[in-house]
Design an enzyme around this catalytic site. Structure first.
Site, PDB file in Angstrom:
ATOM      1  N   ASP A 138     -86.872 -33.247   6.064  1.00 50.96           N
ATOM      2  CA  ASP A 138     -88.166 -32.587   6.195  1.00 50.96           C
ATOM      3  C   ASP A 138     -89.219 -33.315   5.367  1.00 50.96           C
ATOM      4  O   ASP A 138     -88.891 -34.006   4.391  1.00 50.96           O
ATOM      5  CB  ASP A 138     -88.077 -31.134   5.729  1.00 50.96           C
ATOM      6  CG  ASP A 138     -87.145 -30.305   6.598  1.00 50.96           C
ATOM      7  OD1 ASP A 138     -86.938 -30.676   7.763  1.00 50.96           O
ATOM      8  OD2 ASP A 138     -86.616 -29.300   6.095  1.00 50.96           O
ATOM      9  N   LYS A 139     -90.468 -33.121   5.722  1.00 54.33           N
ATOM     10  CA  LYS A 139     -91.578 -33.797   5.048  1.00 54.33           C
ATOM     11  C   LYS A 139     -91.483 -33.704   3.525  1.00 54.33           C
ATOM     12  O   LYS A 139     -91.695 -34.692   2.817  1.00 54.33           O
ATOM     13  CB  LYS A 139     -92.905 -33.182   5.519  1.00 54.33           C
ATOM     14  CG  LYS A 139     -94.138 -33.707   4.800  1.00 54.33           C
ATOM     15  CD  LYS A 139     -95.389 -32.955   5.266  1.00 54.33           C
ATOM     16  CE  LYS A 139     -96.614 -33.399   4.476  1.00 54.33           C
ATOM     17  NZ  LYS A 139     -97.823 -32.635   4.851  1.00 54.33           N
TER      18      LYS A 139
END
Length: 323
Positions: A138-139
């Site tokens: 995820d970011k």
């Protein structure tokens, strides 16, 4: 930039009376079945120099030939950026992804992603699906990722992921004090109402997460998490499902819950912590070329370390008050 793949092999007699696509999958294990099917359909994988249908049976003794020029997989632009590379050879790149970095371009994030930086660092990756990226973080999740530099390496690593041979261990801080380690075995699917989220659902794909306690605090727990499967947001969803959402995870944990009697310093750190407290700390796989079992481990990033230090200090202050 393009790459010319040219390989040939004679069909052994013992593989006679089997379908063309089945024989090809056995004789060209470096490439995925889907890719071989595509090459058969396009006439880039032939039998004795002729195109055949995938379902046609072979008799043995035929010559299978691959001759294909791979083209760039997308119109993504290379961008110069600082990518923290832990290891690199002719087959793989191991990256320690920082927070606030999107892995793959999508609507709203067409540039500035890890993929854009990889194409600048290694231009030949434009011939590999998703520029060699075989799994994502995820970011705002930090830590280790593997990128394949060849089709053969990519297929090999994908197979390791699917067969659960690839080991991935994370560290996280979760809300609440856990009594001990355990496993979460709950299937997951897209959230019924919010398609950007995942959720535990009885008809979803199987998902298995193992966790053990590293350190306990009055209202939080530092855990080591091992993935057996690799579903989107798996750790975040599973921890929230057992009522221990990740610290800082507003998507699955809601607003920050401040425990009673929390120190001012911990209150400030929790309110300002910019992401879910999750770090991919260790990665283990069989090297796609040598087959040797290799692993990498990276330290926790500064913000994660700072959170743990503040939790320890708060725990000491809490003990003093209790005493």
């Amino acid at each position: 930039m393009s790459e010319h793949i040219q390989q040939s092999i004679k069909v052994p007699n013992e593989l006679g009376n089997k379908r063309f696509d089945q024989v090809a999958a056995q004789l060209f294990p470096d490439f995925s079945r889907a890719r071989l099917q595509s090459w058969i359909k396009e006439g880039n994988l032939t039998v004795d120099g002729e195109s055949r249908k995938a379902k046609e049976k072979l008799v043995g003794g035929e010559l299978l030939e691959i001759s294909v020029v791979t083209q760039a997989e997308g119109e993504w632009l290379p961008e110069e950026m600082d990518i923290p590379i832990v290891y690199e050879d002719d087959h793989i790149i191991i990256i320690n992804k920082p927070m606030n970095m999107v892995v793959h371009p999508a609507a709203g994030n067409l540039t500035g992603t890890l993929l854009n930086g990889l194409l600048h660092h290694c231009p030949e990756l434009q011939n590999i699906p998703r520029a060699g990226i075989v799994h994502r973080l995820d970011k705002d999740t930090t830590g280790l990722m593997v990128v394949a530099k060849t089709l053969q390496a990519q297929n090999n690593i994908v197979e390791q992921l699917q067969s659960r041979e690839m080991g991935r261990e994370y560290e996280a801080v979760v809300q609440g004090t856990m009594t001990g380690g355990g496993s979460v075995k709950e299937p997951m699917a897209r959230h019924a109402k919010d398609r950007t989220k995942m959720a535990v659902h009885p008809t979803g794909k199987d998902a298995i997460t193992h966790y053990r306690v590293l350190e306990k605090f009055p209202s939080f727990t530092h855990v080591r998490v091992k993935l057996e499967t690799g579903r989107t947001h798996q750790i975040r969803v599973h921890m929230a499902h057992i009522q221990h959402p990740l610290a800082g995870d507003q998507t699955y944990g809601g607003k920050v819950r401040l425990p009673k009697g929390v120190s001012n310093q911990l209150r400030d750190v929790l309110r300002e912590f910019p992401r879910q407290a999750l770090h991919a700390k260790r990665l283990e796989l069989h090297h796609p070329d040598s087959g040797r079992l290799v692993h990498w481990e990276v330290p926790l990033p500064d913000d994660f370390q700072g959170l743990l230090e503040t939790l320890r200090l708060d725990a000491e202050l809490s003990d003093e008050v209790d005493y």
